[in-house]
Design a protein around this motif. Structure first.
Motif, PDB file in Angstrom:
ATOM      1  N   GLU A   1     184.809 -14.246 -16.907  1.00  0.00           N
ATOM      2  CA  GLU A   1     184.999 -14.916 -15.615  1.00  0.00           C
ATOM      3  C   GLU A   1     183.927 -15.977 -15.394  1.00  0.00           C
ATOM      4  N   GLN A   2     182.687 -15.641 -15.738  1.00  0.00           N
ATOM      5  CA  GLN A   2     181.597 -16.613 -15.591  1.00  0.00           C
ATOM      6  C   GLN A   2     181.822 -17.823 -16.500  1.00  0.00           C
TER       7      GLN A   2
ATOM      8  N   GLN B   1     183.427  -9.640 -16.904  1.00  0.00           N
ATOM      9  CA  GLN B   1     182.577 -10.425 -16.001  1.00  0.00           C
ATOM     10  C   GLN B   1     182.056 -11.674 -16.715  1.00  0.00           C
ATOM     11  N   GLU B   2     181.639 -11.521 -17.956  1.00  0.00           N
ATOM     12  CA  GLU B   2     181.151 -12.664 -18.729  1.00  0.00           C
ATOM     13  C   GLU B   2     182.260 -13.698 -18.907  1.00  0.00           C
TER      14      GLU B   2
ATOM     15  N   GLU C   1     184.490 -20.021 -14.998  1.00  0.00           N
ATOM     16  CA  GLU C   1     183.938 -20.799 -13.883  1.00  0.00           C
ATOM     17  C   GLU C   1     183.105 -21.967 -14.411  1.00  0.00           C
ATOM     18  N   LEU C   2     182.294 -21.700 -15.428  1.00  0.00           N
ATOM     19  CA  LEU C   2     181.472 -22.748 -16.026  1.00  0.00           C
ATOM     20  C   LEU C   2     182.341 -23.840 -16.636  1.00  0.00           C
TER      21      LEU C   2
END
Length: 85
Positions: free
Chosen positions: A67-68, A64-65, A71-72
Motif C-alpha cells: 500500500e505504501q 502494508q508495504e 501511494e509512493l
C-alpha cells in the motif's frame, strides 16, 4: 464333592482374575497410546498455529508495504505529470 466344587470355583475365579488383569493391562496400554497420540497431535497443532500466526503477520506487513509503495507510485506519477506541463 464340596471340596472339589470349592477348588473349581477358586480356579474359575483365578482364571477370571487373570483374564480381567490382562484386559485391564491392554486397555491401560491403549489409553496411554491414545494419550501419547493426542499429545503429538496437540504439539503439531500448536506448531501449525505458530506458523500460521507468523505467516499472517508477514502477510499484513507485506500488504502494508505494498500500500505504501502504491501511494509512493501515485505521488511520483502526480509529480511527473506536473513537471510535464
Amino acid at each position: 464333592m464340596a471340596a472339589e466344587e470349592v477348588v473349581q470355583t477358586v480356579d474359575h475365579y483365578k482364571t477370571e482374575i487373570e483374564r480381567l488383569t490382562k484386559e485391564l493391562t491392554e486397555t491401560t496400554h491403549e489409553k496411554i497410546q491414545a494419550a501419547e497420540y493426542g499429545l503429538v497431535v496437540l504439539e503439531e497443532k500448536l506448531t501449525l498455529k505458530q506458523q500460521y500466526d507468523e505467516l499472517e503477520a508477514e502477510y499484513d506487513s507485506l500488504k502494508q508495504e505494498l500500500e505504501q509503495l502504491k501511494e509512493l507510485k501515485d505521488m511520483m506519477c502526480d509529480i511527473s505529470n506536473q513537471l510535464a506541463f
